[in-house]
Design an enzyme around this catalytic site. Structure first.
Site, PDB file in Angstrom:
ATOM      1  N   CYS A 191       2.395 -50.188  16.640  1.00 62.50           N
ATOM      2  CA  CYS A 191       1.798 -49.042  16.095  1.00 62.50           C
ATOM      3  C   CYS A 191       0.901 -48.118  17.316  1.00 62.50           C
ATOM      4  O   CYS A 191       0.816 -46.995  16.868  1.00 62.50           O
ATOM      5  CB  CYS A 191       0.689 -49.411  15.019  1.00 62.50           C
ATOM      6  N   CYS A 341      -7.725 -55.417  14.391  1.00 61.25           N
ATOM      7  CA  CYS A 341      -7.188 -54.425  14.992  1.00 61.25           C
ATOM      8  C   CYS A 341      -7.438 -53.102  13.923  1.00 61.25           C
ATOM      9  O   CYS A 341      -8.457 -53.088  13.616  1.00 61.25           O
ATOM     10  CB  CYS A 341      -5.445 -54.443  15.038  1.00 61.25           C
TER      11      CYS A 341
END
Lengths: 383, 120
Positions: A191, A341
């Site tokens: 990501c 995260c």
């Protein structure tokens, strides 16, 4: 072609086209009775919609079901601050209406699916793929091939773009000739790699608009059979040859795919969210309480350095999930640990990896920084 | 005798961050084998478990797809460029990753590809 004339107002508006010897009244009339379906009104769709409308393409269809979000405005220039929270199709329509009141704009507040693709596409001369995911790209390709319509393709990733025109009807290849299958989800970049330079879709979308206009007007040489690659960082354009694959399952000599399929499944996507292992999760509130106690856990941030810069939890240590395997020796398996995260997805992977490596006291911060910001510390920026 | 191998943005993280790598001339297969030796992580992206090039990664010599030349046997002469061109889907798609809040509220679009996988 339907007889179509230009009013004096239209002649004034399009005068800079009309005085181009290669363009003139004939091409402008072709644009006026031409129609383009834009799939997606986002980064690519924005410049596309603006330039096609400005150029006088008579019938523009917009397919999107998303709403305008602040994080869109860095690149989706058809929308604005005044239309935050508004459906993208409506937001774009308002802007296009202002830009050119002489054209028809149809909006479809829906997600294109195997069920509705033919109905959406059938009334249009040209399909423009401005989407951002593999299932919709394969769906758009297959439906365009089956309907015999050109598909003006553009895609972007970070600083890089690809653009071409797929049109087996005109002897060129289709998307599946180029890429028979999509990447499996696990093999695509993480990501942190997912951003995009805002001006990049401007460049690629504008090239797509150019091609759509040329196809409608019947002028010039289109990108059929050629793939343009653009790298914004090195500022290089390159051109590659694309050839038709005679064994292509969709446009080949003996097609094996003759109707639309389940593209989510084809791209390896299973919608069940229930597979998530919640036993290793801990909520932001629980972590906040735990951090106030004497036995407070070690905080491991598994994002990339640029994300850490945006904001991080006090006292955390950062090791990117991509480097975790090589840096396990820096961690103490005896210490209780909370891994986080942005949204809790990468950290779930990290926790899994740590557990397999023998770390037993590891928990995943559910919802990551985003949920932490919502539930514990609103000063934590969300991105 | 050297050829240039261009590495696309999506794969640079597996190639030490390099945008291009200079390698000795030879066949495409030899060049990619050298590349795999130098960057094993990149190799995993390019080849499947059966040792074949993945179908969403195309390799070009100059402006021609090796599938239309002699495949991995294609000879790459000194000064030529080998390009690795993977499929990209576009947008701000969060590829292996996370579900955007906007998408949680409004549906599938931007992060769909990522989201459902990431949750597995």
């Amino acid at each position: 072609m339907r007889p179509v004339t230009l009013s004096n107002e239209e002649i004034r508006r399009y005068s800079r086209h009309l005085i181009l010897p290669e363009f003139g009244m004939e091409a402008q009339r072709k644009l006026k009775c031409g129609s383009v379906l834009l799939i997606g009104t986002g980064g690519l769709g924005s410049p596309l919609a603006l330039y096609l409308a400005a150029a006088g393409v008579g019938h523009i269809g917009l397919v999107d079901f998303d709403v305008v979000d602040e994080s869109n405005l860095q690149r989706q220039v058809v929308h604005g601050t005044s239309t935050l929270g508004v459906r993208k199709t409506e937001s774009a329509k308002m802007r296009l209406r202002d830009l050119n009141p002489y054209i028809d704009i149809a909006t479809y507040e829906t997600q294109i699916t195997s069920e509705n693709a033919f109905d959406l596409m059938r009334p249009y001369d040209i399909i423009v793929d401005g989407t951002d995911n593999f299932p919709t790209r394969y769906l758009t390709n297959d439906a365009s091939v089956m309907l015999g319509k050109p598909n003006v393709y553009g895609s972007i990733f970070r600083f890089e773009g690809q653009v071409t025109v797929f049109s087996p009807e005109d002897g060129g290849p289709c998307y599946r000739c180029l890429y028979p299958e999509p990447p499996p989800p696990g093999l695509v970049p993480s990501c942190a790699e997912g951003g995009v330079l805002g001006v990049l879709p401007g460049v690629i979308g504008t090239i797509q608009a150019t091609e759509a206009i040329k196809l409608l007007a019947g002028i010039g040489e289109t990108l059929i059979g050629r793939l343009i690659l653009y790298d914004a960082l090195t500022m290089r354009f390159r051109e590659l040859k694309l050839r038709r694959n005679p064994d292509c399952p969709v446009c080949g000599e003996h097609p094996t795919i003759t109707e639309l399929i389940d593209y989510q499944q084809f791209c390896g996507i299973t919608p069940e969210e229930a597979q998530r292992d919640t036993s290793i999760e801990i909520t932001p509130i629980e972590v906040a309480e735990w951090l106030r106690r004497d036995d407070s856990p070690f905080l491991l941030d598994v994002r990339e350095a640029n994300e850490w810069e945006i904001g991080h939890l006090p006292g955390a240590v950062r090791i990117s999930v991509n480097e975790l395997a090589e840096r396990l020796h820096e961690l103490d398996s005896a210490v209780a640990m909370v891994v986080y995260c942005r949204s809790g997805v990468r950290s779930a992977r990290a926790v899994e990896q740590l557990r397999q490596a023998g770390f037993r006291k590891v928990k995943n911060l559910a919802g990551g920084i985003l949920r932490w910001s919502d539930e514990v510390d609103p000063s934590m920026p969300k991105y | 005798m050297a050829v240039t191998v261009t590495i696309p943005t999506a794969l640079r993280q597996y190639a030490g961050g390099h945008a291009s790598i200079t390698l000795p001339a030879g066949s495409v297969g030899q060049i990619l084998a050298t590349l795999r030796e130098q960057y094993p992580q990149l190799g995993k992206q390019l080849y499947n478990d059966q040792g074949a090039l993945r179908s969403f990664v195309n390799v070009y010599v100059g402006d021609e797809d090796i599938r239309h030349l002699q495949g991995v046997e294609t000879h790459v002469a000194d000064g030529e460029t080998v390009s690795i061109i993977p499929a990209i889907a576009g947008g701000v798609m969060v590829l292996h990753g996370e579900r955007c809040t906007v998408n949680v509220r409004y549906g599938w679009k931007e992060c769909c590809y990522a989201a459902s996988h990431a949750l597995q």
